[in-house]
Design an enzyme around this catalytic site. Structure first.
Site, PDB file in Angstrom:
ATOM      1  N   GLU A  34      14.035 -26.165  41.051  1.00 49.72           N
ATOM      2  CA  GLU A  34      13.319 -26.433  39.805  1.00 49.72           C
ATOM      3  C   GLU A  34      12.439 -27.676  39.960  1.00 49.72           C
ATOM      4  OE1 GLU A  34      12.182 -26.336  36.951  1.00 49.72           O
ATOM      5  OE2 GLU A  34      13.225 -25.027  35.563  1.00 49.72           O
ATOM      6  N   ASN A 121      14.280 -31.079  29.650  1.00 52.07           N
ATOM      7  CA  ASN A 121      14.137 -29.993  30.605  1.00 52.07           C
ATOM      8  C   ASN A 121      12.851 -30.045  31.409  1.00 52.07           C
ATOM      9  OD1 ASN A 121      13.190 -27.052  31.244  1.00 52.07           O
ATOM     10  ND2 ASN A 121      15.389 -26.851  30.909  1.00 52.07           N
ATOM     11  N   GLU A 145      25.235 -27.868  35.397  1.00 47.20           N
ATOM     12  CA  GLU A 145      23.959 -28.572  35.557  1.00 47.20           C
ATOM     13  C   GLU A 145      23.944 -29.885  34.788  1.00 47.20           C
ATOM     14  OE1 GLU A 145      20.639 -26.103  34.628  1.00 47.20           O
ATOM     15  OE2 GLU A 145      20.969 -24.757  36.312  1.00 47.20           O
ATOM     16  N   ASN A 179      11.159 -24.695  26.780  1.00 43.51           N
ATOM     17  CA  ASN A 179      11.353 -24.873  28.217  1.00 43.51           C
ATOM     18  C   ASN A 179      10.095 -25.451  28.862  1.00 43.51           C
ATOM     19  OD1 ASN A 179      12.234 -24.387  30.996  1.00 43.51           O
ATOM     20  ND2 ASN A 179      13.777 -23.039  30.101  1.00 43.51           N
ATOM     21  N   ASP A 233       9.794 -19.657  32.526  1.00 43.17           N
ATOM     22  CA  ASP A 233      10.464 -20.950  32.591  1.00 43.17           C
ATOM     23  C   ASP A 233       9.378 -22.016  32.711  1.00 43.17           C
ATOM     24  OD1 ASP A 233      12.129 -23.146  33.171  1.00 43.17           O
ATOM     25  OD2 ASP A 233      13.532 -21.932  34.318  1.00 43.17           O
TER      26      ASP A 233
END
Length: 305
Positions: A34, A121, A145, A179, A233
């Site tokens: 990510e 995020n 996480e 997100n 995402d």
């Protein structure tokens, strides 16, 4: 001939992909890749391996991959501010932080109206220095996480940090799980993904688009695109205003009018992407266990103006 990883859905996509250019696998071995961010001055890319609580570093000159940080607070999204500093979303710290030029870390946001944030995020910095970030609960939903905890705010919002006062303001409060986010090339529009389908049956799996006012307020919020495979995402925008977004089967490219025009197929769920390279024409792809990259016939937007 186009490589098989490119799927042309609309003829407009052909101008952005080149014959005989293939996708490369730069690294494998992450649990959930990510938060990629590219630093042009040093020619390296940082990205998160959230469950392993580490930040990885890819050196574009040598091709080497190493751990940039370990046990660092379950970082997720990253960006670079106009001064070239790393801005991070931390799940465990439940904050947005910045690494200063001397290596010290500054907390930019950790609370809203006296209550702790959920687990920031993804984050983007506007050219005026304002910092925009999303705050769903993924980092406090389990121990995987971050640290499991209840939401103090009781909602998942989108926030803006004022560049002068540092005040944290909620700019969008009607999301289920906000997100990824990114500005249009002229910063008049802000695109925000909602991955609420992870928590609500038949919940949102789309990107919405907002008009951005000079004072930082948002209006509009219509659905820009619905995901046709998995969830959107993280994503980036190129200079032509196309959205290059993560999806269940790879990277999907949407034209500014909201049409899906093509895909880059990865064989893995993609979480996020980043334009990098000296010409910002190399798309780095965080695809679950791996870091991929492909050269495109376009360039990503930059907040360094």
């Amino acid at each position: 001939m186009l490589m098989p990883e490119f799927e042309v859905i609309d003829p407009r996509f052909k101008r952005y992909v080149m014959p005989n250019v293939h996708m490369e696998t730069l690294y494998t071995g992450t649990r959930w890749a990510e938060g990629p961010v590219y630093f042009p001055a040093a020619k390296y890319l940082l990205w998160s391996d959230i469950p392993n609580d580490r930040i990885m570093r890819f050196d574009e000159i040598t091709g080497n991959v190493s751990e940039f940080a370990k046990g660092c607070g379950f970082h997720n999204g990253h960006t670079m501010d106009p001064q070239g500093r790393l801005v991070s979303c931390e799940h465990q710290g439940r904050r947005v932080s910045r690494v200063e030029v001397n290596g010290s870390v500054t907390t930019l946001a950790s609370e809203y109206q006296g209550k702790r944030l959920n687990s920031p995020n993804d984050v983007v910095v506007k050219s005026d220095g304002s910092i925009w970030f999303t705050d769903p609960t993924y980092g406090i939903d389990s121990e995987y996480e971050g640290d499991r905890a209840e939401s103090e705010i009781g909602a998942s919002n989108v926030y803006r940090i004022d560049p002068q006062s540092g005040e944290v303001a909620a700019v969008a409060t009607d999301f289920v799980k906000p997100n990824g986010l990114a500005f249009s090339p002229d910063e008049s529009l802000l695109y925000i993904a909602d991955t609420g389908a992870t928590h609500v049956e038949n919940g949102p799996r789309h990107i919405r688009v907002f008009d951005v006012a000079a004072d930082g307020s948002l209006s509009g919020g219509a659905v820009f695109a619905e995901s046709t495979n998995g969830l959107f995402d993280g994503f980036r925008v190129d200079l032509d205003g196309n959205i290059w977004t993560s999806a269940g089967d790879g990277v999907h490219c949407y034209a500014p009018d909201g049409d899906l025009i093509g895909k880059i197929l990865t064989g893995e769920v993609v979480a996020n992407v980043e334009f990098g390279g000296i010409k910002r024409n190399r798309l780095f792809i965080c695809a679950t266990t791996s870091l991929r990259a492909v050269y495109l016939n376009t360039q990503g937007c930059s907040n360094i103006r």
